[in-house]
Scaffold this active site. Structure first.
Site, short mmCIF file in Angstrom:
data_model
loop_
_atom_site.label_atom_id
_atom_site.label_comp_id
_atom_site.label_asym_id
_atom_site.label_seq_id
_atom_site.Cartn_x
_atom_site.Cartn_y
_atom_site.Cartn_z
N GLN A 178 11.66 -5.88 11.15
CA GLN A 178 10.24 -5.57 11.40
C GLN A 178 9.35 -6.31 10.41
O GLN A 178 8.31 -6.86 10.79
CB GLN A 178 10.03 -4.05 11.32
CG GLN A 178 10.69 -3.32 12.48
CD GLN A 178 10.47 -1.81 12.49
OE1 GLN A 178 9.99 -1.25 11.50
NE2 GLN A 178 10.83 -1.15 13.57
N GLY A 197 3.59 -0.87 8.64
CA GLY A 197 4.75 -0.30 7.94
C GLY A 197 6.04 -0.71 8.64
O GLY A 197 6.09 -0.76 9.87
N TYR A 247 2.30 10.30 0.14
CA TYR A 247 3.42 9.84 0.97
C TYR A 247 4.74 10.32 0.35
O TYR A 247 5.22 9.76 -0.65
CB TYR A 247 3.43 8.31 1.11
CG TYR A 247 2.21 7.73 1.81
CD1 TYR A 247 1.36 8.52 2.57
CD2 TYR A 247 1.92 6.37 1.71
CE1 TYR A 247 0.25 7.97 3.21
CE2 TYR A 247 0.82 5.82 2.34
CZ TYR A 247 -0.02 6.63 3.08
OH TYR A 247 -1.11 6.09 3.70
N ASP A 260 0.83 -1.21 0.00
CA ASP A 260 0.00 0.00 0.00
C ASP A 260 0.86 1.26 0.00
O ASP A 260 1.80 1.38 0.77
CB ASP A 260 -0.89 0.03 1.25
CG ASP A 260 -1.72 1.31 1.31
OD1 ASP A 260 -2.57 1.49 0.42
OD2 ASP A 260 -1.48 2.15 2.21
N GLN A 315 -10.16 1.16 3.40
CA GLN A 315 -8.93 1.26 4.19
C GLN A 315 -9.24 2.16 5.40
O GLN A 315 -9.64 3.30 5.25
CB GLN A 315 -7.79 1.85 3.36
CG GLN A 315 -6.46 1.73 4.08
CD GLN A 315 -5.26 2.18 3.26
OE1 GLN A 315 -4.50 3.02 3.71
NE2 GLN A 315 -5.07 1.62 2.07
N1 LIG Z 1 -5.40 5.61 4.73
C1 LIG Z 1 -4.82 6.36 5.62
O1 LIG Z 1 -5.28 7.48 5.93
C2 LIG Z 1 -3.56 5.88 6.26
C3 LIG Z 1 -3.02 6.57 7.37
C4 LIG Z 1 -1.85 6.09 7.96
C5 LIG Z 1 -1.23 4.95 7.44
N2 LIG Z 1 -1.76 4.31 6.34
C6 LIG Z 1 -1.10 3.10 5.78
O2 LIG Z 1 -0.92 2.16 6.84
C7 LIG Z 1 0.46 1.79 6.92
C8 LIG Z 1 0.84 1.48 8.36
O3 LIG Z 1 0.28 2.39 9.30
P1 LIG Z 1 1.18 3.44 10.11
O4 LIG Z 1 2.23 3.96 9.21
O5 LIG Z 1 0.26 4.43 10.70
O6 LIG Z 1 1.85 2.67 11.30
P2 LIG Z 1 1.94 1.20 11.93
O7 LIG Z 1 2.08 0.18 10.91
O8 LIG Z 1 0.87 1.08 12.95
O9 LIG Z 1 3.35 1.37 12.71
C9 LIG Z 1 4.53 1.37 11.97
C10 LIG Z 1 5.73 1.78 12.81
O10 LIG Z 1 5.87 0.94 13.94
C11 LIG Z 1 7.26 0.65 14.17
N3 LIG Z 1 7.43 -0.81 14.02
C12 LIG Z 1 7.09 -1.56 12.94
N4 LIG Z 1 7.36 -2.84 13.16
C13 LIG Z 1 7.85 -2.94 14.38
C14 LIG Z 1 8.32 -4.03 15.14
N5 LIG Z 1 8.32 -5.27 14.66
N6 LIG Z 1 8.78 -3.77 16.40
C15 LIG Z 1 8.80 -2.52 16.88
N7 LIG Z 1 8.37 -1.44 16.18
C16 LIG Z 1 7.91 -1.65 14.95
C17 LIG Z 1 8.05 1.36 13.08
O11 LIG Z 1 8.54 2.63 13.54
P3 LIG Z 1 9.86 2.78 14.43
O12 LIG Z 1 10.76 1.63 14.14
O13 LIG Z 1 10.43 4.10 14.02
O14 LIG Z 1 9.36 2.81 15.84
C18 LIG Z 1 7.02 1.63 12.02
O15 LIG Z 1 7.29 2.78 11.27
C19 LIG Z 1 1.23 2.97 6.30
O16 LIG Z 1 2.49 2.60 5.82
C20 LIG Z 1 0.28 3.37 5.18
O17 LIG Z 1 0.47 2.54 4.06
C21 LIG Z 1 -2.91 4.77 5.77
#
Ligand SMILES: NC(=O)c1ccc[n+]([C@@H]2O[C@H](COP(=O)([O-])OP(=O)(O)OC[C@H]3O[C@@H](n4cnc5c(N)ncnc54)[C@H](OP(=O)(O)O)[C@@H]3O)[C@@H](O)[C@H]2O)c1
Length: 323
Positions: free
Chosen positions: A282, A276, A56, A51, A172
């Site tokens: 990760q 992400g 972005y 995604d 989404q």
């Molecule tokens: N439609 C929308 O409005 C919308 C909004 C937001 C996101 N999204 C989509 O959703 C995806 C994911 O959501 P999100 O970006 O909000 O965050 P998320 O997936 O909830 O959190 C990702 C963050 O958590 C940390 N992390 C990831 N795996 C880990 C692990 N195994 N252990 C410890 N920390 C870990 C990383 O940051 P650190 O390592 O820096 O801590 C990473 O950047 C985005 O990439 C995007 O594609 C969509």
């Protein structure tokens, strides 16, 4: 890896996808080789659902993801790519121009799923107009399926009613153990109409991983330092869940992040989390959140504990002190 069908289609998608917002200035992962390694490892692990969005990094994420997929040499029909058009671009001329640009940046001949990223809040574009313009892209073969992100049920319905020959295959929505608003209306709706739910922020931006603690919250230069989830008051309410995730994880030889993702996929057959990753470890941990299930008792404990959490979003305003 486990697989699902996308919406009502025969397209096979991995039960965990990969979000690519992390490949942007907001998250600081702008080094192409590192990002390509993450994409490559994801594919090796069976993740085929990616995604991204036009906003972005204002194209950087689409650019990195598309280039990585091309260079890795994966066959086009073996990956499913969703990208999103901002609500502000939802008038026919902007739709056609920006989707053409998105295809160019991604370097793909077609987009698997095009989602409207959010409703056109400020512009008052009529729903039927952008629904038909988006559907036109399906008819001419540059988009395969349509989706909506962050749309309330009422708008989802009017969007679907405006389509002539296609349907919404993806919603989404933000969905994680401490932000469960999607369970109220959108997830039951998606289950009823066989729509895939891409769960964004499935690990609450890292808050559910155990990496952050009450004494170690994201630094001031991190995009998350202003996120309500990491406000001390909210994070204090979340912390007992992180501890429970760790405790449950120890029983299964899993990390908190894997238990948090497992709980989501266990809770609804249409939910596909799209976490992400900022490094290879990760993404490896994401992949291992499938192909097992926690027992009913552990699922219920998390259900009970998380249903008591009420994240407050107005915290910075409420803390304002009048002069
Ligand atoms: N439609 C929308 O409005 C919308 C909004 C937001 C996101 N999204 C989509 O959703 C995806 C994911 O959501 P999100 O970006 O909000 O965050 P998320 O997936 O909830 O959190 C990702 C963050 O958590 C940390 N992390 C990831 N795996 C880990 C692990 N195994 N252990 C410890 N920390 C870990 C990383 O940051 P650190 O390592 O820096 O801590 C990473 O950047 C985005 O990439 C995007 O594609 C969509």
């Amino acid at each position: 890896m486990e697989y699902n069908k996308l919406g009502k289609t025969d397209l096979r998608i991995s039960r965990i996808g990969l979000g690519a917002w992390q490949f942007s200035y907001d998250w600081g992962l702008t080094e192409y080789r590192e990002a390509k390694n993450i994409v490559s490892r994801a594919l090796e692990l069976g993740i085929n659902f990616f995604d991204t969005a036009m906003v972005y990094g204002v194209g950087l994420s689409e650019n990195i993801l598309g280039k990585a997929l091309r260079e890795i040499g994966i066959k086009r029909d073996e990956v499913v790519v969703s990208t999103k058009i901002p609500g502000d671009f939802l008038n026919p001329q902007d739709i056609y121009k920006s989707v053409q640009k998105s295809l160019q940046i991604l370097g793909l001949r077609y987009i698997d799923i095009l989602l409207a990223h959010w409703p056109p809040c400020w512009h008052n574009f009529p729903t039927y107009k952008y629904a038909r313009a988006l559907e036109k892209l399906v008819k001419i073969g540059y988009v395969n399926y349509l989706g909506l992100s962050n749309f309330p049920i009422e708008l989802v319905e009017s969007f679907r009613n405006s389509l002539a020959s296609s349907d919404v295959e993806v919603l989404q929505i933000r969905y994680n153990l401490v932000e469960r608003g999607a369970e109220e209306e959108l997830i039951p709706y998606a289950e009823a109409y066989k729509i895939t739910v891409q769960a964004w922020s499935p690990i609450a931006k890292g808050a559910l991983t155990g990496k952050y603690t009450l004494e170690n919250l994201p630094r001031f230069d991190d995009v998350r330092s202003r996120d309500p989830i990491f406000d001390l008051e909210n994070f204090s309410k979340i912390w007992p869940i992180v501890e429970k995730l760790r405790e449950i994880g120890e029983k299964y030889g899993k990390k908190p992040v894997q238990v948090a993702l497992n709980w989501l996929i266990m809770s609804s057959p249409v939910v596909v989390p799209i976490p992400g990753a900022k490094n290879i470890q990760q993404v490896e941990e994401f992949a291992e959140s499938t192909e097992w299930r926690m027992n009913f008792d552990d699922w219920r404990l998390l259900e009970e504990l998380s249903s008591r959490v009420n994240v407050q979003y107005s915290f910075s305003y409420l803390k304002y002190k009048e002069f």
